[in-house]
Write an enzyme that holds these catalytic residues in place. Sequence first.
Site, mmCIF file in Angstrom:
data_model
loop_
_atom_site.group_PDB
_atom_site.id
_atom_site.type_symbol
_atom_site.label_atom_id
_atom_site.label_comp_id
_atom_site.label_asym_id
_atom_site.label_seq_id
_atom_site.Cartn_x
_atom_site.Cartn_y
_atom_site.Cartn_z
ATOM 1 N N SER A 69 0.799 -1.238 0.000
ATOM 2 C CA SER A 69 0.000 0.000 0.000
ATOM 3 C C SER A 69 0.830 1.285 0.000
ATOM 4 C CB SER A 69 -0.942 0.031 1.202
ATOM 5 O OG SER A 69 -2.001 -0.870 1.000
ATOM 6 N N LYS A 72 0.488 3.283 -3.011
ATOM 7 C CA LYS A 72 -0.671 4.170 -3.216
ATOM 8 C C LYS A 72 -0.251 5.646 -3.192
ATOM 9 C CE LYS A 72 -3.781 0.769 -1.068
ATOM 10 N NZ LYS A 72 -4.496 0.416 0.196
ATOM 11 N N TYR A 196 -3.364 -2.445 -10.442
ATOM 12 C CA TYR A 196 -3.242 -2.183 -8.996
ATOM 13 C C TYR A 196 -2.391 -3.262 -8.302
ATOM 14 C CZ TYR A 196 -4.758 -2.121 -4.111
ATOM 15 O OH TYR A 196 -4.775 -2.124 -2.740
ATOM 16 N N TYR A 244 -5.209 3.839 7.837
ATOM 17 C CA TYR A 244 -6.610 3.361 7.897
ATOM 18 C C TYR A 244 -7.213 3.645 9.278
ATOM 19 C CZ TYR A 244 -3.974 1.037 4.319
ATOM 20 O OH TYR A 244 -3.105 0.792 3.294
ATOM 21 N N VAL A 262 1.027 -3.789 3.732
ATOM 22 C CA VAL A 262 0.945 -5.115 4.375
ATOM 23 C C VAL A 262 2.196 -5.969 4.176
ATOM 24 C CG1 VAL A 262 -1.544 -5.499 4.609
ATOM 25 C CG2 VAL A 262 -0.391 -6.103 2.480
HETATM 26 O O1 DON Z 1 -4.856 -4.559 -1.911
HETATM 27 C C1 DON Z 1 -4.332 -5.147 -0.975
HETATM 28 O O2 DON Z 1 -4.990 -5.734 -0.113
HETATM 29 C C2 DON Z 1 -2.818 -5.104 -0.877
HETATM 30 N N1 DON Z 1 -2.235 -5.170 -2.189
HETATM 31 C C3 DON Z 1 -2.352 -3.839 -0.206
HETATM 32 C C4 DON Z 1 -3.009 -3.602 1.139
HETATM 33 C C5 DON Z 1 -2.106 -2.937 2.104
HETATM 34 O O3 DON Z 1 -0.919 -2.903 1.934
HETATM 35 C C6 DON Z 1 -2.725 -2.433 3.364
HETATM 36 N N2 DON Z 1 -1.736 -1.770 4.195
HETATM 37 N N3 DON Z 1 -1.357 -1.921 5.277
#
Ligand code: DON
Length: 308
Positions: A69, A72, A196, A244, A262
């Site tokens: 993330s 992003k 994405y 978040y 993540v």
């Molecule tokens: O879309 C997802 O679930 C993962 N590619 C990225 C989510 C993420 O990194 C949340 N952050 N802590």
Amino acid sequence: MSGPKNTALQAALTKIDQTVRDEADWGAPAQYIPQLAAIDPAQFAISVCLENGAEYSAGQSDTRFSIQSISKVFALIAALGRVGDALWNRVGREPSGTSFDSVILLESEKGRPRNPFVNAGAIVTTDALLSGREPRLALAEIIGIVRAMASDDDIHIDASVARSEKATGARNKALAHYLDSHGNLDSEPELTLGTYFHQCAIEMTTLQLARAGRGLAGFANAPSVLPLRRAKRINALMMTCGHYDGSGEFAFRVGLPGKSGVGGGLLVIAPGRASIGIWSPGLDHYGNSKAGTRAAALLSNAMRWSVF
Ligand code: DON
């Protein structure tokens, strides 16, 4: 040219590395992306760039990790560069108070995600970047921005992580189709999602990540990818939405804008002072790096870098 070394900063990083390893309070790596679930959580790295060009690291700062993330932030910079403020017609700028992959607000808010950092908002942001062209061109733009901001062309996408997420990404597919049902995707959901997932699978070391954050820190000598006014706004979003439903807790403990992933990465900005890359793959219950957040708090306190 790098300026004189700050020995207090190096001593703080060395001590933080030792502290988090002694505490061994790692958390567990992300379970829903098989490729990430297999990573040993007992790992840690931290790197800091200062405006005078000096760079500092402790721990495994040569290890590449999946930025997830954190991408992003770079996709947002790219999308704002492409469509400008029109992006805000499609995505909001308020904290959500919900988990990164939540669906709940999308129904009551008619398919306009709260912010560009929850998954739904990031999918819209990536769609804005993709609109009217092929995924490889949108991806080339994101990776080009990351490389330019880090002054380093040796930054790549690990396609096996993207495939691993695609195979298990039912939640993101649901979000994309829901956005599509509200007319908030220009491209086919599968195309936007493919873009994405690949953007999330960019790999970097903490030092590359800290270098990529120099423009957000507002350093005068950072590669000129990001106007200062835009950096201010992105820092504001990182502070309010970057973690978040854990964003308030991160602000409380660290007092700096940050963006988590993540994969266990963290990009933390001390505006005008430092750009910080941190990695430890074990997560807390919000999906943010456990030891990484602890390290960010220790560093902010040691250097008095909190903006508050
Ligand atoms: O879309 C997802 O679930 C993962 N590619 C990225 C989510 C993420 O990194 C949340 N952050 N802590």
